[in-house]
Design a protein around this motif. Structure first.
Motif, PDB file in Angstrom:
ATOM      1  N   ASP A  63     -18.940   8.890   2.935  1.00 35.75           N
ATOM      2  CA  ASP A  63     -18.824  10.257   2.428  1.00 35.75           C
ATOM      3  C   ASP A  63     -19.815  11.179   3.144  1.00 35.75           C
ATOM      4  O   ASP A  63     -19.379  12.312   3.661  1.00 35.75           O
ATOM      5  CB  ASP A  63     -19.149  10.205   0.933  1.00 35.75           C
ATOM      6  CG  ASP A  63     -19.017  11.920   0.423  1.00 35.75           C
ATOM      7  OD1 ASP A  63     -18.350  12.475   0.905  1.00 35.75           O
ATOM      8  OD2 ASP A  63     -19.710  11.933  -0.467  1.00 35.75           O
TER       9      ASP A  63
ATOM     10  N   HIS B  41     -19.124  14.183   5.801  1.00 34.14           N
ATOM     11  CA  HIS B  41     -19.766  15.546   5.765  1.00 34.14           C
ATOM     12  C   HIS B  41     -20.122  15.850   7.267  1.00 34.14           C
ATOM     13  O   HIS B  41     -20.031  16.947   7.664  1.00 34.14           O
ATOM     14  CB  HIS B  41     -20.890  15.527   4.885  1.00 34.14           C
ATOM     15  CG  HIS B  41     -20.578  15.272   3.564  1.00 34.14           C
ATOM     16  ND1 HIS B  41     -21.481  14.607   2.585  1.00 34.14           N
ATOM     17  CD2 HIS B  41     -19.464  15.444   2.929  1.00 34.14           C
ATOM     18  CE1 HIS B  41     -20.919  14.492   1.480  1.00 34.14           C
ATOM     19  NE2 HIS B  41     -19.877  14.940   1.488  1.00 34.14           N
TER      20      HIS B  41
ATOM     21  N   HIS C 156     -11.939  16.683   2.970  1.00 35.51           N
ATOM     22  CA  HIS C 156     -12.549  16.972   1.774  1.00 35.51           C
ATOM     23  C   HIS C 156     -11.338  17.540   0.895  1.00 35.51           C
ATOM     24  O   HIS C 156     -11.326  16.865  -0.334  1.00 35.51           O
ATOM     25  CB  HIS C 156     -13.649  17.730   1.748  1.00 35.51           C
ATOM     26  CG  HIS C 156     -15.278  16.685   1.835  1.00 35.51           C
ATOM     27  ND1 HIS C 156     -15.428  16.020   3.118  1.00 35.51           N
ATOM     28  CD2 HIS C 156     -15.672  16.410   0.909  1.00 35.51           C
ATOM     29  CE1 HIS C 156     -16.391  15.291   2.767  1.00 35.51           C
ATOM     30  NE2 HIS C 156     -16.656  15.183   1.487  1.00 35.51           N
TER      31      HIS C 156
ATOM     32  N   HIS D 148     -14.574   9.376  -4.706  1.00 33.28           N
ATOM     33  CA  HIS D 148     -14.619  10.323  -3.547  1.00 33.28           C
ATOM     34  C   HIS D 148     -14.723  10.025  -2.111  1.00 33.28           C
ATOM     35  O   HIS D 148     -14.120  10.308  -1.197  1.00 33.28           O
ATOM     36  CB  HIS D 148     -15.551  11.343  -3.974  1.00 33.28           C
ATOM     37  CG  HIS D 148     -15.794  12.394  -2.956  1.00 33.28           C
ATOM     38  ND1 HIS D 148     -14.891  13.190  -2.528  1.00 33.28           N
ATOM     39  CD2 HIS D 148     -16.758  12.859  -1.840  1.00 33.28           C
ATOM     40  CE1 HIS D 148     -15.372  14.143  -1.400  1.00 33.28           C
ATOM     41  NE2 HIS D 148     -16.509  13.697  -1.357  1.00 33.28           N
TER      42      HIS D 148
ATOM     43  N   CYS E 110     -12.444   9.916   1.217  1.00 31.87           N
ATOM     44  CA  CYS E 110     -12.636  10.503   2.180  1.00 31.87           C
ATOM     45  C   CYS E 110     -12.586   9.699   3.622  1.00 31.87           C
ATOM     46  O   CYS E 110     -12.214   9.892   4.527  1.00 31.87           O
ATOM     47  CB  CYS E 110     -14.143  11.159   2.501  1.00 31.87           C
ATOM     48  SG  CYS E 110     -14.336  12.492   1.463  1.00 31.87           S
TER      49      CYS E 110
HETATM   50 FE   FE2 Z   1     -18.082  14.645   0.118  1.00 40.28          FE
END
Ligand code: FE2
Length: 397
Positions: free
Chosen positions: A209, A213, A278, A292, A296
């Motif tokens: 994740d 980002h 996302h 999550h 991703c």
């Molecule tokens: Fe995230």
């Protein structure tokens, strides 16, 4: 339409560049207890600690409690946050904060705990109700000092300007954001000791994740010099350390590096947004209950590939940071995507969204477009058909 999107995104980038700030970092093994030194230095005598019951059960905060006691700082503990905070829960916490006359906040936990503490701080700062602070820039007052202590490396919640709150209006449940730069925690406390017990599967998902980002903030248009530097450093740290923490969760140095990488990626996306990875991860994650970070990491290589030659230059720079080689920009970009796939495979992350169903495409794409366009300054602006192409690659048939 595309020109209007880009003008809006550029304007947002300028505004964020002016208004945002970064938390001060207190880092390293044992830094949780050092919060007490800082509270003493800043003259705070009463602190409100927000956490989840499990951290009290495990004794994760004991060193902090001891340090506070030694300094004569009174602690009021609120350990009822188990999921995304409701308005009622935040109000209950705020009631205890006021009753004890606290002057600062410490949040030890995941995103929900940190969000609850941000909301308590916003109530203290404004005297307004949570629903009145719903939306963007509705707080606008300095919060009490907030020390955000993440217990996993990935979400970057310790850097973000938003709190997700659940509310019930006319019997229906709603999730909304209170979004304001004043919510950015004053301090990010990165103590790897708290992440040592995180299981390998969660370590992998949250770490990927963070990588997403950094990669999305970097490949988006309008990335500032600061965003680029943070994202490159984050990618470099993640490529070196994620295999180490996945193999050996007790490697404190590698855990420390992952926490810092997650923090830097958090700064990068708080300033320059995430992107289509996302948006698709949120929609599919909500529909199928996928972690999550796992969503991703599955989606990331497909989106990067589909952006095509537009991102070869930016991906080749990320490849350099990651230590991925290639003879040309195109080759480096392709090798970088291949390296992400290889990491996923090594950490047991699937290559497709196993529960994805064709009949859900419409709903997924509706949600994705609502979230991402025109907000995210993605390198290529996609329409409905581009997402159909993407979902066709993600489906397992
Ligand atoms: Fe995230």
């Amino acid at each position: 339409m595309k020109v209007w999107y880009r003008i809006r995104q550029w304007f947002m980038a300028v505004m964020i560049g002016i208004m945002t700030r970064q938390p001060k970092v207190i880092k390293g093994s044992g830094s949780l207890a050092r919060i007490a030194d800082n509270l003493e230095k800043t003259g705070k005598k009463k602190v409100f600690i927000v956490t989840a019951p499990v951290f009290i059960e495990w004794g994760s905060l004991n060193k902090l409690f001891e340090a506070l006691k030694e300094k004569g700082i009174e602690a009021t503990v609120f350990s009822k946050v188990v999921t995304e905070p409701t308005v009622e829960l935040v109000m209950e916490a705020f009631g205890e904060y006021k009753k004890a006359g606290c002057e600062a906040l410490v949040a030890v936990g995941g995103g929900s705990v940190i969000d609850c503490a941000k909301a308590v701080g916003a109530l203290r700062a404004t005297g307004r109700s949570i629903p009145k602070m719903r939306g963007v820039l509705r707080v606008l007052r300095r919060l009490p000092d907030l020390y955000a202590v993440p217990t996993t490396a990935g979400t970057g919640s310790e850097t973000t300007a938003a709190a997700v709150i659940t509310d019930t209006i006319d019997g229906k449940h709603y999730k909304y954001m209170v979004n304001d730069f004043v919510l950015i925690p004053r301090y990010a406390v990165l103590d790897a000791d708290l992440t040592l017990t995180v299981p390998a599967k969660i370590t992998a998902a949250t770490g990927m994740d963070a990588l997403t980002h950094a990669v999305e903030a970097y490949t988006n248009n309008f990335a500032s010099k600061m965003v680029k530097e943070r994202a490159l450093d984050s990618v470099s740290l993640i490529f070196k350390n994620i295999p180490l923490v996945y193999e050996d969760g007790s490697n404190v140095e590698a855990r420390d590096n992952m926490l810092y990488a997650s923090f830097e990626a958090g700064i990068a996306f708080t300033t320059n947004f995430v992107g289509y990875v996302h948006a698709v991860a949120h929609a599919t994650g909500a529909l199928y209950g996928i972690l999550h970070g796992e969503a991703c990491s599955i989606i990331l290589p497909y989106v990067l590939e589909q952006y095509g030659e537009k991102v070869y230059g930016r991906l080749s720079e990320l490849a350099d940071a990651a230590g991925v080689k290639g003879a040309s920009k195109e080759e480096k970009a392709k090798n970088f995507i291949a390296a992400i796939r290889e990491m996923n495979e090594k950490m047991g992350i699937p290559s497709k969204i196993e529960k994805l169903k064709r009949e859900d495409y419409e709903e997924i794409i509706k949600r994705v477009l609502k979230e991402a366009n025109p907000l995210y300054p993605c390198p290529v602006i996609w329409k409905k058909k581009d997402f159909e192409i993407l979902l066709d690659k993600l489906i397992k048939e």
